[in-house]
Design an enzyme around this catalytic site. Structure first.
Site, PDB file in Angstrom:
ATOM      1  N   PRO A   1      -6.973  -9.408   8.256  1.00 17.05           N
ATOM      2  CA  PRO A   1      -6.518 -10.630   8.907  1.00 17.05           C
ATOM      3  C   PRO A   1      -5.837 -10.414  10.252  1.00 17.05           C
ATOM      4  O   PRO A   1      -5.064  -9.461  10.418  1.00 17.05           O
ATOM      5  CB  PRO A   1      -5.518 -11.232   7.916  1.00 17.05           C
ATOM      6  CG  PRO A   1      -5.673 -10.496   6.664  1.00 17.05           C
ATOM      7  CD  PRO A   1      -6.447  -9.254   6.901  1.00 17.05           C
ATOM      8  N   ASN A   2      -6.130 -11.306  11.158  1.00 18.11           N
ATOM      9  CA  ASN A   2      -5.508 -11.395  12.492  1.00 18.11           C
ATOM     10  C   ASN A   2      -5.954 -10.303  13.468  1.00 18.11           C
ATOM     11  O   ASN A   2      -5.597 -10.340  14.643  1.00 18.11           O
ATOM     12  CB  ASN A   2      -3.971 -11.417  12.386  1.00 18.11           C
ATOM     13  CG  ASN A   2      -3.482 -12.602  11.587  1.00 18.11           C
ATOM     14  OD1 ASN A   2      -3.851 -13.734  11.893  1.00 18.11           O
ATOM     15  ND2 ASN A   2      -2.696 -12.371  10.555  1.00 18.11           N
TER      16      ASN A   2
ATOM     17  N   ARG B   1      -2.902 -10.621  20.754  1.00 16.64           N
ATOM     18  CA  ARG B   1      -1.888 -10.744  19.710  1.00 16.64           C
ATOM     19  C   ARG B   1      -0.774  -9.718  19.924  1.00 16.64           C
ATOM     20  O   ARG B   1      -1.033  -8.515  19.918  1.00 16.64           O
ATOM     21  CB  ARG B   1      -2.572 -10.475  18.371  1.00 16.64           C
ATOM     22  CG  ARG B   1      -1.637 -10.365  17.214  1.00 16.64           C
ATOM     23  CD  ARG B   1      -2.324  -9.710  16.028  1.00 16.64           C
ATOM     24  NE  ARG B   1      -1.420  -9.659  14.903  1.00 16.64           N
ATOM     25  CZ  ARG B   1      -1.598  -8.903  13.831  1.00 16.64           C
ATOM     26  NH1 ARG B   1      -2.663  -8.127  13.734  1.00 16.64           N
ATOM     27  NH2 ARG B   1      -0.725  -8.906  12.860  1.00 16.64           N
TER      28      ARG B   1
ATOM     29  N   TYR C   1       0.527  -4.207  19.606  1.00 14.05           N
ATOM     30  CA  TYR C   1      -0.861  -3.806  19.326  1.00 14.05           C
ATOM     31  C   TYR C   1      -1.698  -3.483  20.561  1.00 14.05           C
ATOM     32  O   TYR C   1      -2.859  -3.104  20.429  1.00 14.05           O
ATOM     33  CB  TYR C   1      -1.553  -4.913  18.519  1.00 14.05           C
ATOM     34  CG  TYR C   1      -0.877  -5.180  17.188  1.00 14.05           C
ATOM     35  CD1 TYR C   1      -0.865  -4.196  16.201  1.00 14.05           C
ATOM     36  CD2 TYR C   1      -0.220  -6.380  16.929  1.00 14.05           C
ATOM     37  CE1 TYR C   1      -0.229  -4.410  14.986  1.00 14.05           C
ATOM     38  CE2 TYR C   1       0.415  -6.602  15.712  1.00 14.05           C
ATOM     39  CZ  TYR C   1       0.409  -5.617  14.749  1.00 14.05           C
ATOM     40  OH  TYR C   1       1.035  -5.822  13.545  1.00 14.05           O
TER      41      TYR C   1
ATOM     42  N   ASN D   1      -8.594  -1.105   7.951  1.00 17.89           N
ATOM     43  CA  ASN D   1      -7.282  -1.613   8.351  1.00 17.89           C
ATOM     44  C   ASN D   1      -7.080  -2.951   7.646  1.00 17.89           C
ATOM     45  O   ASN D   1      -7.596  -3.975   8.095  1.00 17.89           O
ATOM     46  CB  ASN D   1      -7.184  -1.796   9.867  1.00 17.89           C
ATOM     47  CG  ASN D   1      -5.790  -2.232  10.296  1.00 17.89           C
ATOM     48  OD1 ASN D   1      -4.959  -2.605   9.468  1.00 17.89           O
ATOM     49  ND2 ASN D   1      -5.527  -2.188  11.598  1.00 17.89           N
TER      50      ASN D   1
ATOM     51  N   ALA E   1      -1.928  -7.214   7.329  1.00 23.21           N
ATOM     52  CA  ALA E   1      -0.764  -7.560   6.498  1.00 23.21           C
ATOM     53  C   ALA E   1      -1.072  -7.449   5.009  1.00 23.21           C
ATOM     54  O   ALA E   1      -0.165  -7.210   4.194  1.00 23.21           O
ATOM     55  CB  ALA E   1      -0.296  -8.972   6.826  1.00 23.21           C
TER      56      ALA E   1
ATOM     57  N   GLU F   1      -7.418   4.578   5.111  1.00 22.64           N
ATOM     58  CA  GLU F   1      -6.647   3.428   5.607  1.00 22.64           C
ATOM     59  C   GLU F   1      -6.108   3.738   6.998  1.00 22.64           C
ATOM     60  O   GLU F   1      -5.593   4.834   7.234  1.00 22.64           O
ATOM     61  CB  GLU F   1      -5.487   3.153   4.646  1.00 22.64           C
ATOM     62  CG  GLU F   1      -4.621   1.981   5.077  1.00 22.64           C
ATOM     63  CD  GLU F   1      -3.473   1.717   4.111  1.00 22.64           C
ATOM     64  OE1 GLU F   1      -3.596   2.063   2.915  1.00 22.64           O
ATOM     65  OE2 GLU F   1      -2.446   1.188   4.558  1.00 22.64           O
TER      66      GLU F   1
ATOM     67  N   HIS G   1      -3.930   2.129  10.569  1.00 18.39           N
ATOM     68  CA  HIS G   1      -3.116   1.097  11.209  1.00 18.39           C
ATOM     69  C   HIS G   1      -2.929   1.450  12.673  1.00 18.39           C
ATOM     70  O   HIS G   1      -2.702   2.626  13.011  1.00 18.39           O
ATOM     71  CB  HIS G   1      -1.742   0.990  10.536  1.00 18.39           C
ATOM     72  CG  HIS G   1      -1.821   0.572   9.110  1.00 18.39           C
ATOM     73  ND1 HIS G   1      -1.987  -0.737   8.734  1.00 18.39           N
ATOM     74  CD2 HIS G   1      -1.814   1.297   7.967  1.00 18.39           C
ATOM     75  CE1 HIS G   1      -2.065  -0.800   7.416  1.00 18.39           C
ATOM     76  NE2 HIS G   1      -1.962   0.427   6.929  1.00 18.39           N
TER      77      HIS G   1
ATOM     78  N   ARG H   1       8.457   0.335  11.575  1.00 19.64           N
ATOM     79  CA  ARG H   1       8.627  -1.102  11.834  1.00 19.64           C
ATOM     80  C   ARG H   1       9.507  -1.737  10.751  1.00 19.64           C
ATOM     81  O   ARG H   1      10.288  -1.063  10.107  1.00 19.64           O
ATOM     82  CB  ARG H   1       7.248  -1.754  11.933  1.00 19.64           C
ATOM     83  CG  ARG H   1       6.412  -1.185  13.097  1.00 19.64           C
ATOM     84  CD  ARG H   1       5.080  -1.895  13.236  1.00 19.64           C
ATOM     85  NE  ARG H   1       5.278  -3.302  13.525  1.00 19.64           N
ATOM     86  CZ  ARG H   1       4.297  -4.230  13.449  1.00 19.64           C
ATOM     87  NH1 ARG H   1       3.076  -3.855  13.087  1.00 19.64           N
ATOM     88  NH2 ARG H   1       4.545  -5.483  13.731  1.00 19.64           N
TER      89      ARG H   1
HETATM   90  C1  DQA Z   1      -1.387  -3.461  11.084  1.00 21.08           C
HETATM   91  C2  DQA Z   1       0.057  -3.402  10.588  1.00 21.08           C
HETATM   92  C3  DQA Z   1       0.364  -4.555   9.635  1.00 21.08           C
HETATM   93  O1  DQA Z   1       1.719  -4.501   9.214  1.00 21.08           O
HETATM   94  C4  DQA Z   1       0.135  -5.877  10.338  1.00 21.08           C
HETATM   95  O2  DQA Z   1       0.348  -6.950   9.439  1.00 21.08           O
HETATM   96  C5  DQA Z   1      -1.217  -5.957  10.963  1.00 21.08           C
HETATM   97  C6  DQA Z   1      -1.715  -4.804  11.708  1.00 21.08           C
HETATM   98  C7  DQA Z   1      -1.667  -2.380  12.158  1.00 21.08           C
HETATM   99  O3  DQA Z   1      -2.830  -2.111  12.398  1.00 21.08           O
HETATM  100  O4  DQA Z   1      -0.732  -1.845  12.757  1.00 21.08           O
HETATM  101  O5  DQA Z   1      -1.867  -6.991  10.950  1.00 21.08           O
HETATM  102  O6  DQA Z   1      -2.259  -3.233   9.993  1.00 21.08           O
END
Ligand code: DQA
Length: 163
Positions: free
Chosen positions: A15-16, A23, A28, A80, A83, A104, A106, A113
């Protein structure tokens, strides 16, 4: 798509992550998802593999893609979960249910964080986690996955659940 994906890896964004580039750029960066995907595809191709990239804002769609990755012939997944990493037992179960290795990744260093980001519930079923290198986390994820998928000699001894 069965056997055609045999030398392909699946890259899943949660998501996102479709909003990358605009964003929270302080966290990011300004690189878009399309640019990340192009870099991942070039990186995989340079290593003799092919990357197929998908993004979804929906947990169930991500579960479906994880479940079908083996059937589609993917040798592994760079994932990835966004959240959802921090609370999705459905994604943990999906990753634990498939034989394809999952790395996984990120963009941000989730351990540096907010406290609620420190824990990934998905990580327990992943081969390992790469966090904090921006878009390069995905490239490192590809390298890690290709090492794991190469077989026992390329597999870290501390990854007990991968057969
Ligand atoms: C994320 C880290 C997560 O905490 C966050 O909710 C994201 C992006 C990252 O790639 O740093 O959406 O997965």
């Amino acid at each position: 798509m069965a056997r055609r994906a045999a030398s392909a890896i699946l890259v899943l964004h949660g998501p996102n992550l479709n909003l990358l580039g605009t964003r929270e750029p302080a966290v990011y960066g300004r690189v878009s998802l399309a640019e990340v995907n192009r870099a991942v595809q070039r990186h995989a191709e340079a290593r003799g593999a092919r990357a197929v990239c998908r993004q979804s804002n929906h947990e169930g769609e991500l579960v479906d893609w994880i479940q079908s990755a083996g059937r589609e012939g993917f040798r592994g997944i760079v994932f990835n979960p966004g959240a959802l990493s921090h609370y999705s037992i459905a994604l943990l179960d999906a990753v634990a249910s498939v034989r394809v290795p999952v790395v996984e990744v990120h963009l941000s260093n989730i351990h540096a964080r907010e406290e609620f980001r420190h824990r990934s519930v998905v990580a327990a079923a992943a081969v390992g986690q790469i966090s904090g290198f921006g878009p390069a986390s995905y490239l490192l994820g590809v390298d890690a996955l290709l090492g794991v998928a190469a077989g026992p000699s390329g597999r870290h001894a501390a990854s007990p659940r991968r057969r």
